[in-house]
Design a protein around this motif. Structure first.
Motif: not given
Length: 579
Positions: A328-332
């Motif tokens: 999720k952090r990478i996708t953000y």
């Protein structure tokens, strides 16, 4: 008394008589209209409406000898789309309203005709009807339908009423979805990707709007295993932000080339503090990216090593939760960085245009050599060149990677090929579809890609800004700052895109390990069959290993495979109304 209520129109249910002249004939016509109401007591339409008593007044209007007549809706009554719909017949409107003659039909928005004959001899009248419908809707403050008639010289409006019995329906579009998840999407890929990507988008948008009462599944839906975005839900988000849904419909539904005009309204003011904070954090986002990227890259590599060494069914929930949170952090970052890159490159393009330089010929690779490290094409080009430089008698014997390993003269090429697989092996045919094999799973396929690689022709007009200094073209300090920022963000975009593919690909590692275990237990036929199950079904299997209530998943998988095979070539519409 029942006609044109908020729930029922009774359109066409009562008697309408036209071309009546003379007092006696008019009195007879009044009685006939009253009788038509009396005879309706046993009518199916009346029964469904729940109306217990009907009283009927009679309206008498001057007869218009119409050349063209019809109805106009300020909003599409079938699709709920924000456009004018006009239906018309030549002659009297009775043909349309009473007799049900199939009318001519137009769909018009902003004076653009999306459906209907734009060469009709009375098209100027229809355009006027559309403009007046829009004005009347604005005046009355709600969506309307009107009856109108044109006598060859003048346009008459005979009746205006609020659109009734209109049910809100979902509108789905694959215009943008097919770029992110093209083709058919297997159930496991859908249940992981939609939760991951859509929840990240919701979090990002919530930074501006505040908490949104929507779930990731509200934003998208599969039809025949193909992805569609829910335009109705997105329209609600636009509305919350104070923006018109017209822009969203234009972006996701229409194919016209008109520019999108995003004009915030008064409702946007309540979000002004969040907007300012959002813009401020994104202006300084570069520092956050550099800090988080290195950490997430290191963590993802460590997680891969851990899962390869000690993954088990028992620690699957822990690994999945950790990976999901990291992704999720990478996708953000993978959403925000390309957005910021686009902004910086648009600014650069404008500045270059002022000194008559073409942005499209700008080559960043000279001043930003790090870009080559994230380009598989550059590496393939170099390896292929070294293969072609081998003596002919050796080159003729190398038809596969296995052949390459047998020749000591090619050890340096073998080493570079292995390095290429190590660097780019996490790539696949689709970075968003974890059911596709990674390159590293098929080294022979990678070798064939390298030997088949065709070097693109270089554009002689390409240039870098540092080279421009040498040729004497003046570049201002502000232009160089813009150029350097655009170049850095181009590198960041490649870095985070590669990390996203790597991190997201770890879901494949998890589920293949589970699939192997499921196949060993006889729950599914092969490890790859797990992709035909949803995440919820996978969890259900794990929770019910030792029970007799386990579903026949092999049969379910076979059914889904057949469905996907039977529907793979069905040409689906770009927009779907309703479910």
């Amino acid at each position: 008394t029942a006609e044109d209520s908020k729930d029922y129109t009774f359109a066409g249910q009562f008697q309408t008589l036209i071309n009546v002249s003379g007092v006696g004939n008019i009195l007879d016509a009044i009685i006939k209209v009253w009788d038509s109401a009396t005879f309706l007591t046993d009518n199916e339409y009346v029964r469904r409406s729940g109306v217990s008593q009907l009283a009927c007044a009679v309206m008498i209007q001057e007869m218009i000898p119409s050349k063209l007549a019809g109805v106009s809706f300020s909003r599409n009554p079938v699709t709920d789309q924000n456009e004018i719909v006009i239906e018309a017949v030549e002659g009297f409107g009775e043909e349309l309203v009473q007799k049900g003659v199939t009318p001519m039909r137009w769909r018009i928005k902003n004076d653009l005709i999306f459906e209907g004959d734009d060469h009709h001899n009375l098209i100027h009248v229809l355009r006027q009807v559309a403009r007046d419908t829009y004005k009347l809707k604005r005046y009355y403050g709600h969506h309307i339908d009107i009856e109108w008639a044109y006598d060859g010289e003048q346009l008459f409006y005979l009746q205006l009423r609020k659109i009734t019995a209109r049910k809100e329906i979902n509108i789905y579009s694959n215009k943008m979805a097919r770029e992110m998840l093209p083709g058919q999407v297997k159930p496991l890929v859908w249940s992981v990707n939609i939760q991951l990507v859509n929840s990240t988008w919701i979090d990002l948008i919530s930074e501006i709007t505040g908490p949104l009462k929507i779930k990731p599944d509200d934003l998208a839906k599969p039809f025949y295993y193909q992805a569609y975005f829910n335009v109705s839900t997105l329209s609600g988000i636009f509305s919350e932000f104070g923006l018109s849904s017209d822009n969203l419909e234009q972006l996701m539904i229409r194919d016209d080339d008109s520019k999108h005009s995003f004009k915030p309204g008064l409702k946007t003011l309540k979000h002004s503090f969040r907007i300012i904070r959002f813009l401020y954090t994104k202006l300084s986002f570069e520092k956050r990216f550099l800090r988080e990227y290195d950490y997430l890259k290191s963590k993802s590599q460590h997680l891969e090593k851990q899962m390869k060494e000690n993954f088990s069914i028992e620690n699957y929930p822990e690994y999945y939760e950790t990976l999901f949170a990291d992704c999720k952090r990478i996708t953000y970052l993978n959403i925000v960085i390309p957005m910021l890159m686009t902004i910086s490159h648009k600014k650069l393009k404008k500045s270059l245009k002022r000194i008559s330089l073409d942005y499209n010929n700008l080559d960043f690779s000279h001043d930003f050599p790090l870009l080559a490290a994230y380009s598989p094409s550059d590496a393939m080009q170099m390896i292929k060149a070294e293969i072609e430089a081998l003596p002919a008698h050796i080159r003729e014997k190398i038809l596969s990677l296995e052949d390459l390993r047998k020749h000591k003269e090619a050890d340096h090429i073998t080493e570079k090929t292995d390095g290429f697989i190590n660097d780019f092996g996490h790539f696949s045919e689709s970075g968003n579809d974890l059911s596709y094999p990674k390159w590293k799973e098929d080294p022979e396929m990678v070798f064939k890609m390298i030997t088949d690689y065709s070097t693109p022709e270089k554009n002689a007009d390409h240039y870098s800004l540092s080279e421009m200094k040498i040729t004497g073209i003046k570049t201002s300090p502000s232009l160089m700052r813009l150029y350097m920022k655009a170049g850095r963000f181009k590198v960041y975009r490649e870095q985070i895109s590669s990390l996203y593919i790597f991190g997201y690909g770890l879901f494949r590692l998890i589920f293949l390990k589970l699939g192997k275990d499921f196949a060993y237990r006889g729950i599914i036929n092969s490890e790859n069959d797990i992709f035909y199950l949803s995440k919820e079904e996978v969890d259900d299997i794990i929770n019910k290993f030792d029970t007799s209530s386990l579903v026949n998943y092999r049969k379910l998988i076979m059914s889904r495979k057949n469905e996907m095979d039977q529907t793979k070539d069905i040409p689906l519409p770009p927009v779907i109304y309703g479910e």
